[in-house]
Design an enzyme around this catalytic site. Structure first.
Site, PDB file in Angstrom:
ATOM      1  N   HIS A   1       0.951  -1.257   0.174  1.00  0.00           N
ATOM      2  CA  HIS A   1      -0.116  -0.066   0.008  1.00  0.00           C
ATOM      3  C   HIS A   1       0.760   1.387  -0.066  1.00  0.00           C
ATOM      4  O   HIS A   1       0.637   2.242  -0.707  1.00  0.00           O
ATOM      5  CB  HIS A   1      -0.773  -0.111   1.236  1.00  0.00           C
TER       6      HIS A   1
ATOM      7  N   LYS B   1     -18.319  -6.650   7.785  1.00  0.00           N
ATOM      8  CA  LYS B   1     -17.128  -7.415   8.153  1.00  0.00           C
ATOM      9  C   LYS B   1     -16.418  -7.084   9.645  1.00  0.00           C
ATOM     10  O   LYS B   1     -16.640  -6.164   9.946  1.00  0.00           O
ATOM     11  CB  LYS B   1     -15.774  -7.043   7.011  1.00  0.00           C
TER      12      LYS B   1
ATOM     13  N   ARG C   1      -2.236  -6.074  -8.291  1.00  0.00           N
ATOM     14  CA  ARG C   1      -1.095  -6.957  -8.551  1.00  0.00           C
ATOM     15  C   ARG C   1      -1.093  -7.925  -9.461  1.00  0.00           C
ATOM     16  O   ARG C   1      -0.284  -8.323 -10.042  1.00  0.00           O
ATOM     17  CB  ARG C   1      -1.151  -7.792  -6.900  1.00  0.00           C
TER      18      ARG C   1
ATOM     19  N   SER D   1      -3.101  -7.551   2.656  1.00  0.00           N
ATOM     20  CA  SER D   1      -3.859  -7.523   4.179  1.00  0.00           C
ATOM     21  C   SER D   1      -4.031  -8.811   4.743  1.00  0.00           C
ATOM     22  O   SER D   1      -4.040  -9.103   5.759  1.00  0.00           O
ATOM     23  CB  SER D   1      -4.616  -6.352   4.346  1.00  0.00           C
TER      24      SER D   1
END
Length: 152
Positions: free
Chosen positions: A18, A42, A91, A129
């Site tokens: 990040h 979440k 990514r 993460s």
């Protein structure tokens, strides 16, 4: 008109990947707002206030970078902060497919809102993460994946 960009994410926790995306993107914008998204569906590992605090500490010396937690639609938060751009890190090809669908939806909801994609630097392409949280839960050392300011 000021070029304001939102970099939304959970940042649970923020990783060196990040930080790399943020550092490489800041030259593109007048102001970058790092938006710590709060999703009531979440259960995060770290509280939003903690994540905001870490990010503020990491970027305390750059006045172009602000940090805020937000809930709800990202396009609504963009309107609130006058952002015309959304930054996303990619990514892998699979990331792009997912992110493009979100970018298309955001553009339909708010015409004129552009999403900018930056690919990760090769050394951070496997860092996420989610994986960092898994390592933490299992007692592993994550220091190579997270900024030194991230402490709990």
């Amino acid at each position: 008109m000021q070029r304001i960009c939102l970099f939304p994410g959970s940042f649970d926790p923020i990783t060196k990947g990040h930080v790399d995306i943020i550092n490489r993107s800041i030259a593109l914008f007048d102001k970058l707002v790092i938006g710590v998204g709060v999703n009531s569906g979440k259960q995060p590992m770290f509280q939003p206030e903690q994540r905001v605090e870490w990010i503020r500490e990491i970027f305390k010396d750059d006045a172009r970078i602000e940090v805020a937690a937000y809930e709800g639609l990202t396009v609504n938060f963009c309107k609130k902060i006058n952002a015309r751009f959304i930054l996303r890190g990619v990514r892998y090809v699979s990331d792009f497919e997912y992110e493009k669908a979100i970018a298309d939806m955001n553009r339909m909801l708010e015409p004129g809102l552009e999403t900018v994609f930056l690919t990760s630097s090769p050394e951070f392409s496997t860092v996420s993460s989610t994986l960092v949280r898994d390592v933490i839960r299992n007692g592993g050392n994550v220091n190579m994946f997270i900024p030194e300011e991230v402490k709990w």
